[in-house]
Enzyme design. Structure first.
Site, PDB file in Angstrom:
ATOM      1  N   ASP A  43       0.836  -1.195   0.000  1.00  0.00           N
ATOM      2  CA  ASP A  43       0.000   0.000   0.000  1.00  0.00           C
ATOM      3  C   ASP A  43       0.874   1.250   0.000  1.00  0.00           C
ATOM      4  O   ASP A  43       1.616   1.503   0.938  1.00  0.00           O
ATOM      5  CB  ASP A  43      -0.901  -0.003   1.249  1.00  0.00           C
ATOM      6  CG  ASP A  43      -1.790   1.226   1.334  1.00  0.00           C
ATOM      7  OD1 ASP A  43      -2.953   1.137   0.904  1.00  0.00           O
ATOM      8  OD2 ASP A  43      -1.322   2.283   1.828  1.00  0.00           O
ATOM      9  N   TYR A  48       2.962   9.933  -0.397  1.00  0.00           N
ATOM     10  CA  TYR A  48       4.080   9.297   0.308  1.00  0.00           C
ATOM     11  C   TYR A  48       5.401   9.530  -0.433  1.00  0.00           C
ATOM     12  O   TYR A  48       6.466   9.342   0.140  1.00  0.00           O
ATOM     13  CB  TYR A  48       3.869   7.785   0.453  1.00  0.00           C
ATOM     14  CG  TYR A  48       2.631   7.364   1.194  1.00  0.00           C
ATOM     15  CD1 TYR A  48       1.830   8.276   1.891  1.00  0.00           C
ATOM     16  CD2 TYR A  48       2.236   6.024   1.201  1.00  0.00           C
ATOM     17  CE1 TYR A  48       0.689   7.868   2.556  1.00  0.00           C
ATOM     18  CE2 TYR A  48       1.103   5.604   1.873  1.00  0.00           C
ATOM     19  CZ  TYR A  48       0.324   6.525   2.545  1.00  0.00           C
ATOM     20  OH  TYR A  48      -0.800   6.104   3.192  1.00  0.00           O
ATOM     21  N   LYS A  73      -2.898   5.786  -4.122  1.00  0.00           N
ATOM     22  CA  LYS A  73      -3.982   6.705  -3.797  1.00  0.00           C
ATOM     23  C   LYS A  73      -3.812   8.046  -4.496  1.00  0.00           C
ATOM     24  O   LYS A  73      -2.691   8.523  -4.691  1.00  0.00           O
ATOM     25  CB  LYS A  73      -4.051   6.943  -2.285  1.00  0.00           C
ATOM     26  CG  LYS A  73      -4.059   5.675  -1.449  1.00  0.00           C
ATOM     27  CD  LYS A  73      -4.087   5.991   0.040  1.00  0.00           C
ATOM     28  CE  LYS A  73      -3.762   4.765   0.868  1.00  0.00           C
ATOM     29  NZ  LYS A  73      -2.326   4.428   0.842  1.00  0.00           N
ATOM     30  N   HIS A 106      -7.777   9.597  -1.545  1.00  0.00           N
ATOM     31  CA  HIS A 106      -7.113   9.620  -0.250  1.00  0.00           C
ATOM     32  C   HIS A 106      -7.936  10.289   0.857  1.00  0.00           C
ATOM     33  O   HIS A 106      -7.940   9.818   1.995  1.00  0.00           O
ATOM     34  CB  HIS A 106      -5.756  10.312  -0.385  1.00  0.00           C
ATOM     35  CG  HIS A 106      -4.726   9.815   0.576  1.00  0.00           C
ATOM     36  ND1 HIS A 106      -3.393   9.721   0.263  1.00  0.00           N
ATOM     37  CD2 HIS A 106      -4.822   9.376   1.857  1.00  0.00           C
ATOM     38  CE1 HIS A 106      -2.716   9.249   1.299  1.00  0.00           C
ATOM     39  NE2 HIS A 106      -3.570   9.038   2.290  1.00  0.00           N
ATOM     40  N   LEU A 188      -1.520   0.048  14.587  1.00  0.00           N
ATOM     41  CA  LEU A 188      -0.810  -0.106  15.857  1.00  0.00           C
ATOM     42  C   LEU A 188      -0.689   1.225  16.601  1.00  0.00           C
ATOM     43  O   LEU A 188       0.075   1.344  17.567  1.00  0.00           O
ATOM     44  CB  LEU A 188       0.580  -0.709  15.617  1.00  0.00           C
ATOM     45  CG  LEU A 188       0.578  -2.082  14.935  1.00  0.00           C
ATOM     46  CD1 LEU A 188       1.996  -2.545  14.627  1.00  0.00           C
ATOM     47  CD2 LEU A 188      -0.149  -3.115  15.785  1.00  0.00           C
ATOM     48  N   ILE A 227      -2.887  -2.938   7.366  1.00  0.00           N
ATOM     49  CA  ILE A 227      -1.637  -2.648   6.650  1.00  0.00           C
ATOM     50  C   ILE A 227      -0.595  -2.048   7.603  1.00  0.00           C
ATOM     51  O   ILE A 227      -0.313  -0.863   7.570  1.00  0.00           O
ATOM     52  CB  ILE A 227      -1.865  -1.710   5.444  1.00  0.00           C
ATOM     53  CG1 ILE A 227      -2.782  -0.530   5.823  1.00  0.00           C
ATOM     54  CG2 ILE A 227      -2.426  -2.469   4.264  1.00  0.00           C
ATOM     55  CD1 ILE A 227      -2.843   0.556   4.767  1.00  0.00           C
ATOM     56  N   LYS A 229       2.995  -0.944   9.068  1.00  0.00           N
ATOM     57  CA  LYS A 229       4.183  -0.397   8.413  1.00  0.00           C
ATOM     58  C   LYS A 229       5.384  -0.512   9.340  1.00  0.00           C
ATOM     59  O   LYS A 229       5.281  -0.268  10.541  1.00  0.00           O
ATOM     60  CB  LYS A 229       3.921   1.063   8.032  1.00  0.00           C
ATOM     61  CG  LYS A 229       5.158   1.882   7.696  1.00  0.00           C
ATOM     62  CD  LYS A 229       5.467   2.883   8.794  1.00  0.00           C
ATOM     63  CE  LYS A 229       6.836   3.511   8.576  1.00  0.00           C
ATOM     64  NZ  LYS A 229       7.151   4.526   9.611  1.00  0.00           N
ATOM     65  N   VAL A 231      10.057  -0.403   8.881  1.00  0.00           N
ATOM     66  CA  VAL A 231      11.256  -0.558   8.043  1.00  0.00           C
ATOM     67  C   VAL A 231      12.251  -1.487   8.714  1.00  0.00           C
ATOM     68  O   VAL A 231      13.329  -1.738   8.163  1.00  0.00           O
ATOM     69  CB  VAL A 231      11.919   0.811   7.740  1.00  0.00           C
ATOM     70  CG1 VAL A 231      11.001   1.684   6.912  1.00  0.00           C
ATOM     71  CG2 VAL A 231      12.325   1.525   9.034  1.00  0.00           C
ATOM     72  N   ARG A 235      10.637  -6.581  12.670  1.00  0.00           N
ATOM     73  CA  ARG A 235       9.241  -6.217  12.893  1.00  0.00           C
ATOM     74  C   ARG A 235       8.392  -6.514  11.667  1.00  0.00           C
ATOM     75  O   ARG A 235       7.212  -6.870  11.794  1.00  0.00           O
ATOM     76  CB  ARG A 235       9.139  -4.738  13.270  1.00  0.00           C
ATOM     77  CG  ARG A 235       9.674  -4.470  14.670  1.00  0.00           C
ATOM     78  CD  ARG A 235       9.242  -3.127  15.193  1.00  0.00           C
ATOM     79  NE  ARG A 235       9.820  -2.913  16.528  1.00  0.00           N
ATOM     80  CZ  ARG A 235      10.404  -1.781  16.902  1.00  0.00           C
ATOM     81  NH1 ARG A 235      10.515  -0.777  16.053  1.00  0.00           N
ATOM     82  NH2 ARG A 235      10.881  -1.653  18.126  1.00  0.00           N
TER      83      ARG A 235
END
Length: 275
Positions: A43, A48, A73, A106, A188, A227, A229, A231, A235
Site C-alpha cells: 500500500d 508518500y 492513492k 485519499h 498499531l 496494513i 508499516k 522498516v 518487525r
C-alpha cells in the site's frame, strides 16, 4: 495468508504492507524485505512520494504480477475529473506498472466539493481495466452516503484510521450494510502508547505473542484488512506472523473496551490539506 473478497469479486490479501513515511530511497529495501517475508499486498500513495521505490522493488522481485496486490492513492490536490485521470497515469508511470489492483481517493475533502466528480473519473479508470478495484480512504458515513447516492457505485474499500483506541464501530456497521471492506491504517496506533497499554500485556503473555501481534490479530478477527508499516526487518517479519493463534471472546472484548475515540491522524470531517 488470509484473503478478503471485495464487492466486485476481486480477492485481496487481508494483511498488507504499508509504506507511509518511508522515504523513496528506503522503500525498495523495505518492500523487498516484506515480499521476502511473504507479504503480497503493498500500500502506497502519491503523497508518500515513494511510488517509484515501491515499483523498483516489485520489478526486482521477479514475482508474477498476478501474485501481487498493489494499492496507491489519489492526492487531494489532484481531485477533479480530468486531474484525476492525469494523476492516475503519472502514478502508474512512477510504479512502472500497467495497472494497479486498488486505487483509492485519499481524503473526501468535503469543503472542496470535488469528490463526486473525482469518483466518476475513477469509475472510468476501473471500466478501462487499469484498476481492478476502486475505493476511498477516510470517508465518513455522510460522505459515503452522498457518493453512493449520487453515483450508484459503492466503493470496494474505505481505508480509515482504526485501532483499539478508535474502533470505528458505527462506520464499520455502515460498511457491512453496504458491502464495503474496512481497511485499517495506523493499526498499531503510530507507536504513541497503544502497545504499552496494560490491558494488552496479559493477552500477549497468554498467547506467547507481542502486543503488536495481538493487536494485528484483533484487526484480522474483526474481518478488517490491515496494513502495518515498519522498516525494521524483524518487525516486518513479526507483523506477518499473526496467523498461528486466535484470540478468544474474552480477549476480543478486552481489546474492544479500549476504544476511547482517540485519533492519531487528522479528522476527515475537517481535514482539508492540499486544497
Amino acid at each position: 495468508m488470509q484473503n478478503v473478497t471485495l464487492n466486485n469479486g476481486v480477492v485481496m490479501p487481508q494483511l498488507g504492507f504499508g509504506v507511509w513515511q518511508v522515504p523513496d530511497d528506503e522503500a525498495q529495501t523495505a518492500v523487498t524485505t516484506a515480499l521476502q517475508a511473504g507479504y503480497r499486498s503493498i500500500d502506497t500513495a502519491r503523497i508518500y512520494d515513494n511510488e517509484a521505490g515501491v515499483g523498483r522493488a516489485i520489478a526486482a522481485a521477479g514475482l508474477p504480477r498476478e501474485e501481487l496486490f498493489v494499492t496507491t492513492k489519489l492526492w487531494n490536490s489532484d481531485q477533479g475529473h480530468d486531474a484525476t485521470l492525469r494523476a492516475f497515469d503519472a502514478g502508474l508511470d512512477r510504479l512502472g506498472l500497467d495497472h494497479v489492483d486498488l486505487y483509492l481517493m485519499h481524503w473526501p475533502m468535503p469543503g472542496v466539493g470535488k469528490y463526486v466528480e473525482t469518483w466518476q473519473a475513477m469509475e472510468k479508470i476501473y471500466a478501462d481495466g487499469r484498476a481492478r478495484a476502486i475505493g476511498v480512504s477516510n470517508f465518513t458515513v455522510e460522505t459515503l452516503t452522498r457518493l453512493i447516492g449520487e453515483t450508484g457505485v459503492v466503493p470496494a474499500v474505505n481505508q480509515i484510521e482504526l485501532h483499539p483506541y478508535l474502533a470505528q464501530n458505527g462506520l464499520r456497521a455502515f460498511h457491512d450494510e453496504h458491502g464495503i471492506a474496512t481497511e485499517d491504517w495506523s493499526p498499531l496506533g503510530q507507536g504513541k502508547g497503544l502497545l504499552d497499554d496494560p490491558a494488552l500485556k496479559p493477552i500477549a503473555g497468554k498467547h506467547g505473542r507481542t502486543a503488536a501481534q495481538v493487536v494485528l490479530r484483533w484487526h484480522l478477527q474483526l474481518g478488517n484488512i490491515v496494513i502495518p508499516k515498519s522498516v525494521t526487518p524483524s518487525r516486518i517479519e513479526e507483523n506477518i506472523d499473526v496467523f498461528g493463534f486466535e484470540l478468544d471472546a474474552a480477549d476480543m472484548r478486552a481489546i474492544g473496551e479500549l476504544d476511547n475515540g482517540t485519533r492519531f491522524g487528522p479528522d476527515p470531517e475537517t481535514f482539508a490539506a492540499g486544497a
